[in-house]
Design a protein around this motif. Structure first.
Motif, PDB file in Angstrom:
ATOM      1  N   ALA A 127       0.837  -1.205   0.000  1.00  0.00           N
ATOM      2  CA  ALA A 127       0.000   0.000   0.000  1.00  0.00           C
ATOM      3  C   ALA A 127       0.872   1.255   0.000  1.00  0.00           C
ATOM      4  CB  ALA A 127      -0.912   0.000   1.223  1.00  0.00           C
ATOM      5  N   GLY A 128       0.636   2.142  -0.975  1.00  0.00           N
ATOM      6  CA  GLY A 128       1.372   3.388  -1.060  1.00  0.00           C
ATOM      7  C   GLY A 128       2.709   3.295  -1.760  1.00  0.00           C
ATOM      8  N   ALA A 129       3.154   2.072  -2.083  1.00  0.00           N
ATOM      9  CA  ALA A 129       4.439   1.897  -2.754  1.00  0.00           C
ATOM     10  C   ALA A 129       4.227   1.714  -4.250  1.00  0.00           C
ATOM     11  CB  ALA A 129       5.182   0.692  -2.174  1.00  0.00           C
ATOM     12  N   PHE A 130       5.248   2.047  -5.015  1.00  0.00           N
ATOM     13  CA  PHE A 130       5.182   1.889  -6.447  1.00  0.00           C
ATOM     14  C   PHE A 130       5.702   0.515  -6.858  1.00  0.00           C
ATOM     15  CE2 PHE A 130       3.838   6.041  -6.812  1.00  0.00           C
ATOM     16  CZ  PHE A 130       3.621   6.385  -8.140  1.00  0.00           C
ATOM     17  N   GLY A 131       4.903  -0.165  -7.662  1.00  0.00           N
ATOM     18  CA  GLY A 131       5.295  -1.474  -8.166  1.00  0.00           C
ATOM     19  C   GLY A 131       5.787  -1.372  -9.589  1.00  0.00           C
ATOM     20  N   GLY A 183      13.226  -3.238  -6.630  1.00  0.00           N
ATOM     21  CA  GLY A 183      14.416  -2.999  -7.434  1.00  0.00           C
ATOM     22  C   GLY A 183      14.686  -4.109  -8.429  1.00  0.00           C
ATOM     23  N   THR A 184      13.633  -4.591  -9.075  1.00  0.00           N
ATOM     24  CA  THR A 184      13.718  -5.767  -9.927  1.00  0.00           C
ATOM     25  C   THR A 184      13.327  -5.448 -11.360  1.00  0.00           C
ATOM     26  OG1 THR A 184      13.058  -7.082  -8.008  1.00  0.00           O
ATOM     27  CG2 THR A 184      12.986  -8.183 -10.143  1.00  0.00           C
ATOM     28  N   LEU A 185      13.970  -6.142 -12.318  1.00  0.00           N
ATOM     29  CA  LEU A 185      13.575  -6.100 -13.721  1.00  0.00           C
ATOM     30  C   LEU A 185      12.992  -7.451 -14.118  1.00  0.00           C
ATOM     31  CD1 LEU A 185      16.609  -4.325 -15.457  1.00  0.00           C
ATOM     32  CD2 LEU A 185      14.520  -3.285 -14.546  1.00  0.00           C
ATOM     33  N   TYR A 186      11.962  -7.419 -14.981  1.00  0.00           N
ATOM     34  CA  TYR A 186      11.337  -8.637 -15.478  1.00  0.00           C
ATOM     35  C   TYR A 186      11.306  -8.628 -17.002  1.00  0.00           C
ATOM     36  CZ  TYR A 186       9.651  -9.616 -10.746  1.00  0.00           C
ATOM     37  OH  TYR A 186       9.570  -9.877  -9.405  1.00  0.00           O
ATOM     38  N   ALA A 223      10.257  -2.594 -15.077  1.00  0.00           N
ATOM     39  CA  ALA A 223      10.866  -2.383 -13.761  1.00  0.00           C
ATOM     40  C   ALA A 223       9.797  -2.485 -12.690  1.00  0.00           C
ATOM     41  CB  ALA A 223      11.531  -1.016 -13.704  1.00  0.00           C
ATOM     42  N   PHE A 224      10.148  -3.126 -11.590  1.00  0.00           N
ATOM     43  CA  PHE A 224       9.293  -3.175 -10.406  1.00  0.00           C
ATOM     44  C   PHE A 224      10.036  -2.413  -9.312  1.00  0.00           C
ATOM     45  CE2 PHE A 224       7.226  -5.054  -6.675  1.00  0.00           C
ATOM     46  CZ  PHE A 224       5.898  -5.026  -7.069  1.00  0.00           C
ATOM     47  N   SER A 225       9.583  -1.194  -9.050  1.00  0.00           N
ATOM     48  CA  SER A 225      10.360  -0.271  -8.224  1.00  0.00           C
ATOM     49  C   SER A 225      10.517  -0.719  -6.783  1.00  0.00           C
ATOM     50  CB  SER A 225       9.716   1.116  -8.267  1.00  0.00           C
ATOM     51  OG  SER A 225       9.869   1.697  -9.527  1.00  0.00           O
ATOM     52  N   GLU A 226       9.454  -1.244  -6.196  1.00  0.00           N
ATOM     53  CA  GLU A 226       9.487  -1.532  -4.761  1.00  0.00           C
ATOM     54  C   GLU A 226      10.606  -2.498  -4.401  1.00  0.00           C
ATOM     55  OE1 GLU A 226       6.513  -2.705  -1.067  1.00  0.00           O
ATOM     56  OE2 GLU A 226       5.913  -3.208  -3.128  1.00  0.00           O
ATOM     57  N   GLY A 260      18.755  -0.271  -7.031  1.00  0.00           N
ATOM     58  CA  GLY A 260      18.187   0.808  -6.235  1.00  0.00           C
ATOM     59  C   GLY A 260      16.693   0.904  -6.447  1.00  0.00           C
ATOM     60  N   SER A 261      16.233   2.061  -6.882  1.00  0.00           N
ATOM     61  CA  SER A 261      14.809   2.303  -7.126  1.00  0.00           C
ATOM     62  C   SER A 261      14.606   2.544  -8.617  1.00  0.00           C
ATOM     63  CB  SER A 261      14.332   3.522  -6.335  1.00  0.00           C
ATOM     64  OG  SER A 261      14.653   3.400  -4.965  1.00  0.00           O
ATOM     65  N   PRO A 262      14.542   1.481  -9.426  1.00  0.00           N
ATOM     66  CA  PRO A 262      14.435   1.681 -10.869  1.00  0.00           C
ATOM     67  C   PRO A 262      13.143   2.379 -11.253  1.00  0.00           C
ATOM     68  CG  PRO A 262      14.049  -0.627 -10.311  1.00  0.00           C
ATOM     69  CD  PRO A 262      14.518   0.057  -9.058  1.00  0.00           C
ATOM     70  N   ASP A 263      13.283   3.426 -12.020  1.00  0.00           N
ATOM     71  CA  ASP A 263      12.159   4.246 -12.447  1.00  0.00           C
ATOM     72  C   ASP A 263      12.009   4.057 -13.952  1.00  0.00           C
ATOM     73  OD1 ASP A 263      10.302   6.312 -12.909  1.00  0.00           O
ATOM     74  OD2 ASP A 263      11.127   7.549 -11.314  1.00  0.00           O
ATOM     75  N   GLY A 264      12.513   4.992 -14.753  1.00  0.00           N
ATOM     76  CA  GLY A 264      12.391   4.869 -16.193  1.00  0.00           C
ATOM     77  C   GLY A 264      13.407   3.920 -16.789  1.00  0.00           C
ATOM     78  N   LEU A 265      13.020   3.291 -17.903  1.00  0.00           N
ATOM     79  CA  LEU A 265      13.912   2.445 -18.691  1.00  0.00           C
ATOM     80  C   LEU A 265      14.003   3.025 -20.093  1.00  0.00           C
ATOM     81  CD1 LEU A 265      12.554  -1.132 -17.810  1.00  0.00           C
ATOM     82  CD2 LEU A 265      14.307   0.185 -16.605  1.00  0.00           C
ATOM     83  N   TYR A 266      15.174   2.855 -20.717  1.00  0.00           N
ATOM     84  CA  TYR A 266      15.314   3.290 -22.108  1.00  0.00           C
ATOM     85  C   TYR A 266      16.251   2.344 -22.829  1.00  0.00           C
ATOM     86  CZ  TYR A 266      15.586   6.185 -26.226  1.00  0.00           C
ATOM     87  OH  TYR A 266      15.484   6.628 -27.516  1.00  0.00           O
ATOM     88  N   LEU A 267      15.785   1.783 -23.944  1.00  0.00           N
ATOM     89  CA  LEU A 267      16.598   0.896 -24.763  1.00  0.00           C
ATOM     90  C   LEU A 267      17.267   1.712 -25.849  1.00  0.00           C
ATOM     91  CD1 LEU A 267      17.433  -2.071 -25.354  1.00  0.00           C
ATOM     92  CD2 LEU A 267      15.481  -2.172 -26.936  1.00  0.00           C
ATOM     93  N   GLY A 268      18.599   1.685 -25.855  1.00  0.00           N
ATOM     94  CA  GLY A 268      19.341   2.466 -26.837  1.00  0.00           C
ATOM     95  C   GLY A 268      19.087   1.992 -28.255  1.00  0.00           C
ATOM     96  N   SER A 269      19.396   2.853 -29.214  1.00  0.00           N
ATOM     97  CA  SER A 269      19.150   2.523 -30.617  1.00  0.00           C
ATOM     98  C   SER A 269      19.988   1.352 -31.101  1.00  0.00           C
ATOM     99  CB  SER A 269      19.412   3.759 -31.489  1.00  0.00           C
ATOM    100  OG  SER A 269      20.740   4.236 -31.295  1.00  0.00           O
ATOM    101  N   ASP A 270      21.061   1.019 -30.375  1.00  0.00           N
ATOM    102  CA  ASP A 270      21.860  -0.153 -30.745  1.00  0.00           C
ATOM    103  C   ASP A 270      21.208  -1.459 -30.315  1.00  0.00           C
ATOM    104  OD1 ASP A 270      22.180  -0.115 -27.996  1.00  0.00           O
ATOM    105  OD2 ASP A 270      24.353   0.166 -28.038  1.00  0.00           O
ATOM    106  N   LEU A 271      20.098  -1.357 -29.543  1.00  0.00           N
ATOM    107  CA  LEU A 271      19.337  -2.500 -29.025  1.00  0.00           C
ATOM    108  C   LEU A 271      20.165  -3.363 -28.072  1.00  0.00           C
ATOM    109  CD1 LEU A 271      17.389  -3.658 -32.218  1.00  0.00           C
ATOM    110  CD2 LEU A 271      16.738  -1.951 -30.509  1.00  0.00           C
ATOM    111  N   GLU A 272      21.298  -2.861 -27.647  1.00  0.00           N
ATOM    112  CA  GLU A 272      22.169  -3.617 -26.746  1.00  0.00           C
ATOM    113  C   GLU A 272      22.276  -2.976 -25.369  1.00  0.00           C
ATOM    114  OE1 GLU A 272      25.917  -3.986 -28.664  1.00  0.00           O
ATOM    115  OE2 GLU A 272      25.166  -5.326 -30.252  1.00  0.00           O
ATOM    116  N   THR A 273      22.086  -1.671 -25.301  1.00  0.00           N
ATOM    117  CA  THR A 273      22.243  -0.942 -24.039  1.00  0.00           C
ATOM    118  C   THR A 273      20.884  -0.572 -23.472  1.00  0.00           C
ATOM    119  OG1 THR A 273      24.331  -0.002 -24.811  1.00  0.00           O
ATOM    120  CG2 THR A 273      23.265   1.072 -22.933  1.00  0.00           C
TER     121      THR A 273
END
Length: 336
Positions: free
Chosen positions: A198-202, A222-225, A217-220, A245-258
């Motif tokens: 409750a009150g936390a970001f998932g 600190g996990t990626l799925y 990203a699942f912020s609460e 830590g507290s993963p927020d935004g994700l961005y896949l680079g144009s090289d599709l590797e980063t």
């Protein structure tokens, strides 16, 4: 893409602040320019956005206009920002309360916008707009199809696949929505594993990979799925070689590797951007580079001509009830 919501939030009606461009901000820009605040490719090292109380959360770059696009937690608008930091409203929709994550769909010249209500936590919607005119194409009420419309909902981030389908995370309810090209919404995946406290970001940031899967990203925790598009229930945790830590935004680079992971750290000094790479189709990942941001509450990133830019949103001040900030930064990051 936002984390650590504090419901002591000043609603949109109190945040319709006048557009101000102060002498001080102009002078700062000129000082930066005269001091060579451009890289070797003539890209700005930072863009200083001066807008009282704007508190942008999402950012994209529009290659058509060579301008950034930003959302706003307080104004419920989408605005353009040029290299001088000049802000102009672009999309103004009466249904907007707080605009969160945004996504440019280059192939179809669309802009997708997550709309939520941080005050009441009862709204999750996706608006789709013409990238050239800002006109509305479609609007989908996502909370209404969640199976429990009365539960807390918060549309946070959006990704688009090659066919034009959009996928939207709900930070307060364990569901990812799918919105097709015509604006028809459905539940893509619902699973108790994505239920936050409750009150936390998932569920938070989300990206689409052209090899046929999503990363969320699942912020609460600190996990990626990793979620296969053809069988989302067969999702799996991505094993990363260090805490995120507290993963927020994700961005896949144009090289599709980063894959960039923005750790907002709740606005503390631990704010950081991490560059991840994987050699096994994102079953596992390793942190290859990092960039410290400091206590600026970075939310997410975008890419411009091969360079990565991160939005310094300072949302910790907003969540503490202080709407006086009038300066926000779009910072070109150098990964170590």
């Amino acid at each position: 893409m936002t984390s650590f919501l504090n419901l002591r939030y000043v609603a949109k009606g109190a945040g319709l602040l006048a557009l101000v461009f102060s002498f001080t901000s102009c002078q700062e820009y000129l000082d930066d320019l005269l001091n060579g605040d451009q890289d070797q490719n003539n890209l700005p090292r930072q863009v200083i956005l001066t807008q009282p109380g704007l508190f942008p959360e999402g950012i994209e770059f529009n290659p058509n206009t060579e301008q950034f696009l930003v959302s706003s937690l307080t104004r419920g608008t989408i605005g353009t920002v040029n290299d001088r930091g000049k802000y102009e409203p672009f999309v103004e929709d009466d249904d907007f309360v707080a605009t969160i994550g945004i996504e440019v769909d280059d192939l179809r010249q669309r802009l997708l916008v997550c709309n939520s209500d941080p005050t009441n936590a009862n709204l999750a919607a996706l608006g789709i707009y013409d990238l050239r005119s800002g006109g509305r194409i479609a609007y989908a009420d996502l909370g209404a199809i969640s199976g429990n419309p009365e539960a807390p909902h918060f549309a946070n981030d959006v990704a688009v696949d090659l066919a034009g389908n959009a996928y939207v995370t709900d930070s307060f309810y364990p569901v990812i929505y799918k919105v097709d090209r015509e604006g028809n919404a459905s539940v893509f995946l619902q699973d108790a594993a994505f239920q936050s406290s409750a009150g936390a970001f998932g569920l938070n940031g989300i990206i689409y990979h052209p090899l046929g899967f999503l990363v969320v990203a699942f912020s609460e925790t600190g996990t990626l799925y990793k979620l296969p598009l053809d069988d989302p229930e067969d999702f799996s945790k991505i094993e990363v070689d260090m805490p995120l830590g507290s993963p927020d935004g994700l961005y896949l680079g144009s090289d599709l590797e980063t894959l960039l992971v923005v750790n907002n750290a709740g606005g503390t000094d631990a704010g950081q951007v991490l560059a991840l790479e994987s050699d096994d189709l994102w079953k596992t990942a390793a942190v290859e580079d990092t960039a410290d941001t400091g206590a600026v509450f970075p939310t997410t990133a975008t890419q411009r001509d091969g360079a990565f830019y991160v939005l310094y949103a300072h949302l910790n001040e907003l969540f503490a009830g202080d709407i006086s900030r009038d300066r926000f930064e779009i910072k070109k990051i150098s990964l170590d």
